[in-house]
Design a protein around this motif. Structure first.
Motif, PDB file in Angstrom:
ATOM      1  N   GLN A 172     -55.978 -11.385  88.817  1.00  0.00           N
ATOM      2  CA  GLN A 172     -55.599 -10.248  87.318  1.00  0.00           C
ATOM      3  C   GLN A 172     -54.397 -11.063  86.768  1.00  0.00           C
ATOM      4  OE1 GLN A 172     -56.525  -7.212  88.088  1.00  0.00           O
ATOM      5  NE2 GLN A 172     -58.436  -8.234  89.068  1.00  0.00           N
ATOM      6  N   MET A 173     -53.237 -12.018  87.087  1.00  0.00           N
ATOM      7  CA  MET A 173     -52.520 -12.408  86.253  1.00  0.00           C
ATOM      8  C   MET A 173     -53.161 -13.035  84.905  1.00  0.00           C
ATOM      9  SD  MET A 173     -49.517 -13.790  88.242  1.00  0.00           S
ATOM     10  CE  MET A 173     -50.376 -14.937  89.206  1.00  0.00           C
ATOM     11  N   VAL A 174     -54.744 -13.567  84.804  1.00  0.00           N
ATOM     12  CA  VAL A 174     -55.034 -14.516  83.984  1.00  0.00           C
ATOM     13  C   VAL A 174     -55.741 -13.392  82.559  1.00  0.00           C
ATOM     14  CG1 VAL A 174     -57.252 -15.779  83.219  1.00  0.00           C
ATOM     15  CG2 VAL A 174     -55.419 -16.452  85.259  1.00  0.00           C
ATOM     16  N   LYS A 175     -56.137 -11.998  83.822  1.00  0.00           N
ATOM     17  CA  LYS A 175     -56.668 -11.032  83.135  1.00  0.00           C
ATOM     18  C   LYS A 175     -55.852 -10.288  81.915  1.00  0.00           C
ATOM     19  CE  LYS A 175     -59.352  -6.572  84.168  1.00  0.00           C
ATOM     20  NZ  LYS A 175     -59.287  -6.047  85.396  1.00  0.00           N
ATOM     21  N   LYS A 176     -54.565 -10.445  82.413  1.00  0.00           N
ATOM     22  CA  LYS A 176     -53.468  -8.990  81.670  1.00  0.00           C
ATOM     23  C   LYS A 176     -53.361 -10.419  80.462  1.00  0.00           C
ATOM     24  CE  LYS A 176     -48.777  -7.930  82.587  1.00  0.00           C
ATOM     25  NZ  LYS A 176     -48.354  -7.544  83.305  1.00  0.00           N
ATOM     26  N   ALA A 177     -53.227 -10.943  80.715  1.00  0.00           N
ATOM     27  CA  ALA A 177     -52.560 -12.148  79.811  1.00  0.00           C
ATOM     28  C   ALA A 177     -53.708 -12.726  79.170  1.00  0.00           C
ATOM     29  CB  ALA A 177     -52.765 -13.678  80.107  1.00  0.00           C
ATOM     30  N   ALA A 234     -62.656 -17.363  79.971  1.00  0.00           N
ATOM     31  CA  ALA A 234     -62.819 -15.815  80.302  1.00  0.00           C
ATOM     32  C   ALA A 234     -63.801 -16.494  81.790  1.00  0.00           C
ATOM     33  CB  ALA A 234     -63.831 -15.747  79.611  1.00  0.00           C
ATOM     34  N   PHE A 235     -63.467 -17.954  81.855  1.00  0.00           N
ATOM     35  CA  PHE A 235     -64.878 -18.077  82.741  1.00  0.00           C
ATOM     36  C   PHE A 235     -63.872 -19.214  84.107  1.00  0.00           C
ATOM     37  CE2 PHE A 235     -68.710 -18.932  80.940  1.00  0.00           C
ATOM     38  CZ  PHE A 235     -69.901 -19.241  81.705  1.00  0.00           C
ATOM     39  N   PHE A 243     -67.493  -9.759  82.824  1.00  0.00           N
ATOM     40  CA  PHE A 243     -66.862 -10.499  83.700  1.00  0.00           C
ATOM     41  C   PHE A 243     -66.221  -9.207  84.182  1.00  0.00           C
ATOM     42  CE2 PHE A 243     -67.401 -15.217  82.360  1.00  0.00           C
ATOM     43  CZ  PHE A 243     -68.197 -15.070  83.132  1.00  0.00           C
ATOM     44  N   GLY A 244     -65.863  -8.361  83.653  1.00  0.00           N
ATOM     45  CA  GLY A 244     -65.276  -7.528  84.127  1.00  0.00           C
ATOM     46  C   GLY A 244     -63.557  -7.119  83.442  1.00  0.00           C
ATOM     47  N   ARG A 294     -67.215 -23.073  70.020  1.00  0.00           N
ATOM     48  CA  ARG A 294     -65.766 -22.533  69.619  1.00  0.00           C
ATOM     49  C   ARG A 294     -65.448 -21.604  69.863  1.00  0.00           C
ATOM     50  NH1 ARG A 294     -69.448 -19.754  63.717  1.00  0.00           N
ATOM     51  NH2 ARG A 294     -69.665 -21.334  62.757  1.00  0.00           N
ATOM     52  N   SER A 295     -64.685 -20.776  70.511  1.00  0.00           N
ATOM     53  CA  SER A 295     -63.434 -20.147  70.457  1.00  0.00           C
ATOM     54  C   SER A 295     -63.865 -20.993  72.421  1.00  0.00           C
ATOM     55  CB  SER A 295     -64.446 -18.449  71.568  1.00  0.00           C
ATOM     56  OG  SER A 295     -65.189 -17.932  69.801  1.00  0.00           O
ATOM     57  N   ARG A 296     -62.924 -21.971  72.447  1.00  0.00           N
ATOM     58  CA  ARG A 296     -62.656 -23.007  73.448  1.00  0.00           C
ATOM     59  C   ARG A 296     -61.435 -21.683  74.461  1.00  0.00           C
ATOM     60  NH1 ARG A 296     -61.598 -28.451  71.023  1.00  0.00           N
ATOM     61  NH2 ARG A 296     -60.424 -28.767  73.020  1.00  0.00           N
ATOM     62  N   GLU A 297     -60.855 -20.885  73.829  1.00  0.00           N
ATOM     63  CA  GLU A 297     -59.746 -21.156  74.622  1.00  0.00           C
ATOM     64  C   GLU A 297     -60.200 -19.678  75.303  1.00  0.00           C
ATOM     65  OE1 GLU A 297     -57.166 -23.056  72.066  1.00  0.00           O
ATOM     66  OE2 GLU A 297     -59.146 -21.860  71.820  1.00  0.00           O
ATOM     67  N   ASN A 298     -60.858 -18.823  74.570  1.00  0.00           N
ATOM     68  CA  ASN A 298     -62.278 -17.334  74.726  1.00  0.00           C
ATOM     69  C   ASN A 298     -62.639 -17.596  76.169  1.00  0.00           C
ATOM     70  OD1 ASN A 298     -60.275 -17.360  72.286  1.00  0.00           O
ATOM     71  ND2 ASN A 298     -61.550 -14.407  72.466  1.00  0.00           N
ATOM     72  N   LEU A 299     -63.257 -18.222  75.774  1.00  0.00           N
ATOM     73  CA  LEU A 299     -64.821 -18.818  76.725  1.00  0.00           C
ATOM     74  C   LEU A 299     -64.092 -19.642  78.231  1.00  0.00           C
ATOM     75  CD1 LEU A 299     -68.162 -19.443  76.119  1.00  0.00           C
ATOM     76  CD2 LEU A 299     -67.183 -20.982  77.277  1.00  0.00           C
ATOM     77  N   GLU A 300     -63.370 -20.695  77.845  1.00  0.00           N
ATOM     78  CA  GLU A 300     -62.791 -20.910  78.649  1.00  0.00           C
ATOM     79  C   GLU A 300     -62.158 -20.071  79.501  1.00  0.00           C
ATOM     80  OE1 GLU A 300     -62.498 -25.544  78.350  1.00  0.00           O
ATOM     81  OE2 GLU A 300     -64.204 -25.432  76.648  1.00  0.00           O
TER      82      GLU A 300
END
Length: 722
Positions: free
Chosen positions: A568-573, A539-540, A607-608, A531-537
């Motif tokens: 930082q772009m990935v984290k913001k999005a 984040a990795f 992961f901060g 589950r949560s493919r978008e979330n977990l992958e």
């Protein structure tokens, strides 16, 4: 060489090939007082092979031999051997090494490993004989024309050649004896060597020696390199603890990666079947997970059979075709890496000691020529435990060189320029340059997505090219592995970045959001589902970028700023889409179904990724999701849930989770008399010896959290009320 460093010291010396050298280490203090070690020694390998690849041009196990005269002048004798598969070497009928199950498991298109031995003390004055027995291994798998179990035979496995081959070089003083057509070859008494545990031996066969064929045109394509990681050994020997004489079932008391030894007397041509098993049925008979067995054909006298070219997952063995009285001796050898033991755990609570033993034996069962998932069903180098379990292994074993070998396997398995595959299932994944597939070496090709995600492109698996190397660096201060992996790691980041930016096209989406979601997500939250493919992958992906920024800084590369900016772009999005703030709460929801899960809070915390002002709220959300003290996650989320709870000083909560009486629970396994970790949090789990595991409903693996984490957490958690 003189240096102030304690490791990462490269020494360039004009060394001769196949020569023994002695050395010692000295240390000086600021007052020039010196302390020196005792003398140690090492043997150099081969600079250039002077002989030929030889064999009998078949794929069945064979033996090659060479007789030669030794003057007895104690001239130094160094022997180097490479075989396409597994092998055993003897001198004058005796093994020259304590190593077993020899023959490195690699991608033979890229690398073939050779072993080097000093054999001076094994030689006798006059005639000597070297004998090398070669068997299939992964080089050219043998399922006996479809009659025997071979997991990957229909899952993309391709043989690396058409016949078994041997190359050897013996240096005595300045003289060489090398493989050529002066050697002899014959059929082995091992008539089937299936890597999955079917190893048949026929002692009615007589050796018929013939001149060996020089088969240089059929040589493996890979570079021949030295074997540098700890070899396999018989670490423990087990005698039967109980015997069911009616069913002829022998209980050795410990599940393990086993090689059996049996001494037996019987009639010539009598066929005896030896069947391994990891569990019993309710009626007391064995219950095999996979149909593996060995057939032993007796000579008519007293025979000794030793399993050599495969391992079994086994606590029990059943014997068919022989009586108890015919069996003179029966042993099960726990076959594992000879990596040095470096740590142990013990406390006043016996349940924790048993948990530690459970984990440790599962780890030892899966430390092989690679880090396998289990010794029974798949035997493959699935990559995610190489970073998720790194501390678990490293606190107990010195696996620095083994992890370097696994890293080489990953680099060899990475898709190169112009290489591409398309998924054959419901979803047309594109597997292309830069991808690090989920297993290394590539002894299968899992490119069938039935709708739950790709088994071939899973970011927590492929990320081992970055994260396993970084864990190795942090534990052993091994900078070399970061340098060796850097180019491949950059290619993998480029591949992931293309996946991220191409999200709309790949997954038929519209809008501005971007994710990675090709793989399995939080794999194992339900059996064979994630589950949560978008979330977990995704984040990795962020975590990979941040670790690569740190690695580039350590190596003084010029890529740090680029990695940080992309992260930082990935984290913001990520936060704009997945972080929900409402009614004083802050939490992460699953993009696919809106669920609020433990894993979806834990990964961003570890992961901060959580904005500073939201950390306390997201922590509170995670704790609220653990109110019943059950882990509700898959095998990836599990690690980070435990780490996040530990950072929150919620050690009593962790203790409650570990000691639940129902699954997921270690106490349940202990109470069920398990001796290694089953695959799932179920009493009827398929495999019974996995050091990384998933669950049909919940998933929790304290082993995967890491025995290093285990030791750290236990120092806080074992605040027991006596």
């Amino acid at each position: 060489m003189i240096s102030a460093e304690q490791n990462n010291i490269a020494i360039s010396l004009p060394l001769q090939e196949q020569t023994k050298y002695h050395y010692r280490i000295s240390a000086w203090d600021e007052e020039d007082k010196v302390e020196s070690s005792e003398y140690f020694s090492f043997i150099t390998g081969v600079k250039s092979w002077k002989g030929f690849w030889i064999g009998n041009n078949t794929k069945k196990p064979m033996m090659v031999r060479k007789k030669f005269i030794y003057s007895g002048k104690k001239n130094e004798a160094i022997l180097s051997i490479a075989v396409t598969g597994q092998f055993e070497v003897r001198l004058n009928g005796e093994k020259i090494s304590s190593a077993v199950y020899e023959g490195a498991q690699t991608d033979y298109q890229d690398h073939v490993c050779y072993n080097t031995y000093e054999i001076t003390e094994h030689l006798i004055e006059g005639e000597n004989e070297i004998t090398i027995e070669a068997a299939n291994g992964w080089y050219i798998g043998d399922d006996d024309d479809g009659k025997r179990y071979f997991y990957t035979i229909d899952k993309g496995y391709e043989p690396f050649g058409t016949c078994l081959l041997v190359i050897a070089q013996l240096k005595i003083a300045d003289n060489y004896i090398v493989t050529d057509d002066s050697w002899e070859v014959c059929r082995s008494k091992t008539v089937l060597a299936d890597i999955y545990g079917s190893e048949d031996m026929d002692y009615t066969i007589s050796y018929e020696w013939k001149p060996a064929q020089m088969l240089q045109k059929k040589a493996p394509k890979g570079e021949i390199i030295p074997f540098t990681y700890p070899p396999m050994i018989h670490k423990y020997c087990y005698e039967p603890q109980q015997v069911d004489h009616t069913r002829m079932i022998f209980d050795f008391g410990q599940n393990m990666s086993s090689q059996f030894f049996i001494k037996i007397r019987g009639e010539r041509g009598q066929r005896v079947r030896v069947i391994p098993a990891e569990k019993l049925k309710a009626n007391g008979d064995i219950e095999q997970t996979v149909d593996t067995y060995s057939i032993l054909t007796l000579s008519g006298g007293e025979d000794v059979f030793e399993q050599k070219f495969s391992v079994n997952g086994a606590r029990w063995y059943k014997i068919e075709g022989a009586t108890f009285e015919q069996i003179l001796e029966f042993k099960s050898f726990f076959t594992t890496s000879s990596a040095e033991d470096t740590g142990k755990f013990h406390c006043s609570d016996e349940n924790y000691n048993k948990i530690y033993h459970l984990i440790l034996k599962a780890i030892e069962s899966n430390l092989n020529h690679l880090h396998t998932d289990c010794p029974t069903i798949e035997k493959l180098g699935w990559l995610e435990p190489d970073h998720l379990m790194a501390k678990a292994v490293m606190y107990n074993k010195n696996v620095d060189t083994l992890w370097s070998k696994i890293a080489m396997d990953m680099r060899d398995s990475q898709y190169q320029e112009s290489e591409m595959d398309f998924d054959t299932g419901n979803f047309r994944h594109e597997y292309k340059s830069g991808l690090v597939p989920s297993i290394a070496p590539r002894y299968a090709k899992f490119i069938y997505d039935c709708g739950e995600g790709s088994f071939w492109d899973i970011i927590p698996w492929g990320s081992s090219i970055i994260l396993a190397a970084y864990e190795q660096y942090k534990f052993y201060n091994n900078r070399k592995i970061l340098e060796e992996n850097y180019v491949s790691a950059k290619k993998y980041i480029k591949y992931l970045t293309e996946q991220y930016r191409d999200y709309n096209r790949l997954y038929h989406k519209n809008g501005q959001v971007r994710f990675i979601c090709c793989g399995l997500g939080d794999w194992g939250i339900e059996q064979n589902k994630g589950r949560s493919r978008e979330n977990l992958e995704t984040a990795f992906y962020y975590h990979d970028l941040m670790v690569m920024a740190e690695i580039s800084k350590l190596l003084k590369k010029e890529d740090e700023k680029e990695f940080l900016n992309q992260a930082q772009m990935v984290k913001k999005a990520y936060n704009q889409t997945l972080l929900i703030k409402e009614n004083g709460r802050a939490y992460y929801r699953s993009y696919d179904n809106g669920e609020i899960t433990q894993a979806n809070q834990a990964l961003p915390l570890c992961f901060g990724m959580v904005p500073k002002e939201c950390v306390k709220s997201v922590q509170a959300e995670l704790l609220a999701l653990c109110t019943d003290s059950h882990l509700k996650c898959g095998e990836i989320g599990l690690v980070y849930i435990l780490r996040a709870l530990s950072e929150m000083n919620q050690h009593e909560k962790i203790h409650e989770m570990i000691m639940k009486k129902d699954h997921p629970s270690y106490l349940r396994f202990i109470n069920n008399n398990e001796t290694t970790l089953p695959e799932f949090w179920r009493d009827d789990a398929r495999g019974r010896n996995h050091d990384i595991r998933r669950s049909a409903r919940y998933s929790y693996n304290f082993g995967k959290l890491g025995c290093g984490q285990f030791l750290d957490l236990m120092s806080k958690d074992v605040r027991r009320k006596k």
